[in-house]
Design a protein around this motif. Structure first.
Motif: not given
Length: 456
Positions: A63, A145, A148, A168-169, A178-180
């Motif tokens: 992350r 990322g 999640t 993940y984001q 973040g972008t899924p």
């Protein structure tokens, strides 16, 4: 007495494995996919092993690639060679350690060290960054990322054709949102710390934890001269009811911190006390960073489920008494990956849960399980009250204790003990305990029955 000495001051033997020269790897189109979640020492050391296999496509999900984990930052000398680390990752080479008892008695240790021996003090952002970069150089694909959730098929233990899907984001430079995205993989290594999402997804079970709190303090050049090759450990119920407080030197500042399991709500009170105990040695210093983080207190009930394995803090590999975790994180990451790669036979098959347990888990527990057990006992004995803490510091005057302690810590293997010295140490221990209890100040009572039952 042999058992007492080994329990008190010795770690178990571990083999040295030099990392090969980094080289870029190529991955075949039909390669199995492995996701390493977490980019600390455990994750990076696992990722670099997987990345060298041409029939394994390795993803390393972290992350924060500039993460600076709250940590004392001490590493043993053997880690430098075993993990092929450049000395540039070491900020300070500690050759002296000052132990300070609850009433202020001081014992300096380090006389038994050879000129080329030292405890390495590092900043995690430097050490972790080097290990991550090397894994990427080997061929691991980095993903910035935050995982999640993880979809785990109900038949993942029996059906090797099933895949895990990580959601993940994904973060891009300069963005905070973040972008899924998602990624389907054949095997997962969870190296994502004490609050592991992987551990929760695989129902690894809960464990008790400590809160470690550290302030990085910039002090004057004159004050830093004292800590050139010196680290300090303070014991007493004022700084921690079940651990110790520390002042560890870094590149241009000191890390000042403490930790506790049994009274986590009072951590800031204990931090204030360690600053006061350090006194004029850090007086006037500027706090440049405040860090806090949960630290596991024992291994997870389950560390493998199907083709998901935990390493490092996610697995619970931090020793009590010393609080050491960096070496064991890196070692577990490497051991897990090497075992799994061997079971995959050149990327031609996937291992079963039983196979991973019978190799990685079995080998790790055989090598280090007794260490965790005896250090747990030692923490309860010597950190339980001020009388025992006074005895502990007094006992550190023994050159024999210092020799065995440093040798076992620096090289992670049992050094030959002397029966006569063992017998002598038994008498010294009894004498130190009698003296310690006679001079100790009473421990302060505390109670937190609700919070103390929390687990993660």
């Amino acid at each position: 007495m042999k058992f007492f000495l080994a329990a008190a001051f010795c770690l178990q033997a571990s083999a040295f494995t030099l990392a090969p020269t980094p080289k870029l790897s190529t991955t075949s189109l039909d390669a199995y996919k492995v996701a390493v979640v977490g980019g600390g020492p455990a994750g990076a050391c696992a990722a670099e092993v997987f990345a060298q296999e041409p029939n394994i496509e390795t993803f390393m999900i972290e992350r924060k690639f500039d993460n600076a984990k709250p940590c004392g930052g001490a590493i043993p000398l053997c880690m430098i060679g075993e993990f092929d680390l450049p000395e540039t990752v070491v900020d300070r080479k500690v050759r002296r350690m000052k132990m300070i008892s609850p009433i202020g008695n001081e014992v300096d240790i380090g006389d038994t060290l050879k000129p080329d021996e030292y405890i390495g003090m590092c900043r995690r952002e430097i050490l972790d960054g080097f290990l991550r970069d090397r894994a990427v150089e080997y061929g691991a694909k980095p993903i910035n990322g935050l995982v999640t959730s993880i979809d785990i098929p109900s038949d993942h233990k029996e059906n090797k054709d099933s895949q895990y899907t990580l959601h993940y984001q994904k973060f891009s430079p300069g963005t905070s949102v973040g972008t899924p995205e998602s990624l389907a993989v054949d095997l997962i290594v969870g190296a994502d710390g004490a609050n592991s999402r992987v551990a929760k997804a695989m129902d690894a079970g809960e464990y008790n934890f400590a809160i470690a709190f550290q302030e990085r303090i910039k002090i004057s050049e004159e004050q830093m001269e004292f800590y050139e090759e010196m680290a300090e450990m303070y014991v007493g119920d004022d700084v921690s009811p079940d651990f110790y407080g520390w002042v560890f030197p870094k590149y241009d500042h000191v890390g000042v911190g403490t930790g506790t399991v049994v009274n986590r709500p009072a951590i800031k009170q204990y931090q204030k006390a360690i600053r006061e105990r350090a006194g004029d040695k850090i007086e006037g210093g500027k706090i440049i960073k405040v860090e806090a983080h949960p630290i596991p207190e024992h291994p997870r009930p389950r560390r493998v489920q199907g083709r998901i394995a935990l390493v490092g803090d996610a697995a619970g590999y931090v020793t009590k008494c010393s609080g050491e975790g960096i070496y064991f994180a890196a070692k577990s990451g490497r051991m897990a990956a090497e075992s799994i790669v061997k079971l995959m036979q050149g990327g031609s098959r996937l291992p079963s849960q039983a196979e991973i347990e019978d190799t990685y888990i079995r080998d790790y527990d055989r090598a280090y399980g007794p260490t965790y057990a005896v250090l747990d006992i030692l923490q309860k004995v010597f950190y339980s009250n001020n009388g025992a803490r006074e005895a502990f510091v007094e006992l550190c005057k023994s050159k024999y204790v210092q020799q065995v302690t440093f040798d076992s810590y620096l090289y992670k293997k049992v050094q030959g003990n002397n029966p006569l010295d063992d017998l002598k140490l038994l008498g010294e221990t009894i004498g130190c305990l009698i003296k310690g209890y006679s001079i100790a100040k009473p421990d302060q009572a505390f109670s937190n029955p609700v919070e103390s039952m929390k687990r993660i």
